[in-house]
Design a protein around this motif. Sequence first.
Motif, PDB file in Angstrom:
ATOM      1  N   MET A  92     -30.918 -51.070 -13.779  1.00 39.74           N
ATOM      2  CA  MET A  92     -29.805 -50.832 -14.823  1.00 39.74           C
ATOM      3  C   MET A  92     -29.678 -52.339 -15.721  1.00 39.74           C
ATOM      4  N   LYS A  93     -29.522 -53.365 -14.998  1.00 40.57           N
ATOM      5  CA  LYS A  93     -29.225 -54.487 -15.682  1.00 40.57           C
ATOM      6  C   LYS A  93     -30.456 -54.884 -16.687  1.00 40.57           C
ATOM      7  N   PHE A 143     -20.702 -52.205 -11.068  1.00 41.33           N
ATOM      8  CA  PHE A 143     -20.143 -52.069 -12.262  1.00 41.33           C
ATOM      9  C   PHE A 143     -18.597 -52.112 -12.799  1.00 41.33           C
ATOM     10  N   GLN A 203     -15.689 -46.635 -16.074  1.00 42.15           N
ATOM     11  CA  GLN A 203     -16.902 -46.608 -15.707  1.00 42.15           C
ATOM     12  C   GLN A 203     -17.700 -46.016 -14.676  1.00 42.15           C
ATOM     13  N   LYS A 260     -30.123 -52.836 -19.750  1.00 43.76           N
ATOM     14  CA  LYS A 260     -29.187 -53.255 -20.617  1.00 43.76           C
ATOM     15  C   LYS A 260     -29.704 -54.582 -21.319  1.00 43.76           C
ATOM     16  N   GLU A 261     -30.328 -55.475 -20.642  1.00 44.66           N
ATOM     17  CA  GLU A 261     -30.783 -56.859 -21.254  1.00 44.66           C
ATOM     18  C   GLU A 261     -31.830 -56.262 -22.347  1.00 44.66           C
ATOM     19  N   THR A 299     -32.010 -44.295 -26.258  1.00 43.01           N
ATOM     20  CA  THR A 299     -30.950 -44.992 -25.436  1.00 43.01           C
ATOM     21  C   THR A 299     -31.467 -45.186 -24.304  1.00 43.01           C
ATOM     22  N   THR A 300     -30.690 -45.504 -23.067  1.00 44.15           N
ATOM     23  CA  THR A 300     -30.921 -45.882 -21.920  1.00 44.15           C
ATOM     24  C   THR A 300     -29.779 -45.394 -21.030  1.00 44.15           C
ATOM     25  N   ARG A 318     -20.877 -43.484 -14.895  1.00 44.34           N
ATOM     26  CA  ARG A 318     -22.144 -44.053 -14.277  1.00 44.34           C
ATOM     27  C   ARG A 318     -22.627 -43.251 -13.223  1.00 44.34           C
ATOM     28  N   PHE A 339     -28.401 -46.779 -19.043  1.00 46.44           N
ATOM     29  CA  PHE A 339     -27.163 -47.759 -18.900  1.00 46.44           C
ATOM     30  C   PHE A 339     -26.220 -47.404 -19.700  1.00 46.44           C
ATOM     31  N   HIS A 340     -26.570 -47.102 -20.988  1.00 44.01           N
ATOM     32  CA  HIS A 340     -25.610 -46.667 -22.264  1.00 44.01           C
ATOM     33  C   HIS A 340     -25.139 -45.246 -22.096  1.00 44.01           C
TER      34      HIS A 340
END
Lengths: 75, 273
Positions: free
Chosen positions: B219-220, A34, A60, B223-224, B172-173, A64, B175-176
């Motif tokens: 993670m992606k 990322f 980030q 996000k998606e 939320t997730t 993360r 990722f965020h």
Amino acid sequence: MSSPKAEAVQKTGATPRIEVIERYCKGCSICAEFCPTKVLEMETFVVKVVKPEACIKCMQCELRCPDFAIKVHTE
Amino acid sequence: MAYDYEKSIRPGKLPHIWCPGCGHGIVMKGLIRAMDSCGLEKNNTALVSGIGCASRLPGYVDMCTLHTAHGRAAAFATGVKMAKPEMTVICLGGDGDGTAIGGNHFIHACRRNIDMTYVIMNNFIYGMTGGQFSPCTPTGMKASTTPYGNPDPTFDISKLAIGAGATFVARTTAFHATQIDKLIAEGIKHKGMAVIEVLDDCPTTYGRRNKFRSVVDMMKKLKENAVPVQAASKMTAEQLQGKFLTGVLYKEDKPEYIEQYAKVIAKAQGQAS
């Protein structure tokens, strides 16, 4: 993952010091993946700082990292 | 400047027990930032958890902590809040702990609207016990006990909490990352039951069985599939298929349980106002 938005960001101020606590790093590669400017790279399951001068201080990686292994010291 | 997480972590506890890439560490960071932003004090904050991977979290944080029986976090937290109403009580746990084994305690804590914050880390599976399917495992996905795909429909934790009577519900997730601490902080400040569902990733027992190539893939995916609540109102039902809403999903002001109970005590003692 290098987005045009991140590349457009102007680098300001001094290059930050990116501290990796290798004992905590479990090699999940979230930080390297990322990072918008590819400052970090994976090397045998531990993250390495390869291009510190490209860092734009987006934080980030620090945000993360699930293992508390990265700290970005901006000052 | 680098954020100082160490001051809130018990000395010598890192590295933690979670697997490489497990989102619980990201949630823990968010929780620490949220507690700092609310100015919570060590001696006046209780973190309560049950059993499971996510429930290991209070063991690392330097606050008053209570590690209880499987699924019983909400029940013990209710006890803490009744005995010490001035304390800030935060419940932590996973989807299996909170909605299966502790489902009953969870819905009744929501119904009573007790002033506490429940952070549910939903990683879609029982991680610690060997990857059995939980009520939140998506239909068709594989777990160690559903090798041909899970036939069960799933729980929507946020809808369950709203239906049961919680007065602040957000999702939320992992990722965020910045949204996690904002929503937890909002939940802590809310007077009444706040439920924050954090969709998480379990690369070891869920990702491996369901053909996610890596933790970054998981993670992606988070996000998606995340759609902010504000954006969802402009989308059609077709566009929302397979997606989930993030942000504050529900908020209302209702009488809080501890205050109502104090009135009952006053009445019983003949001091009714």
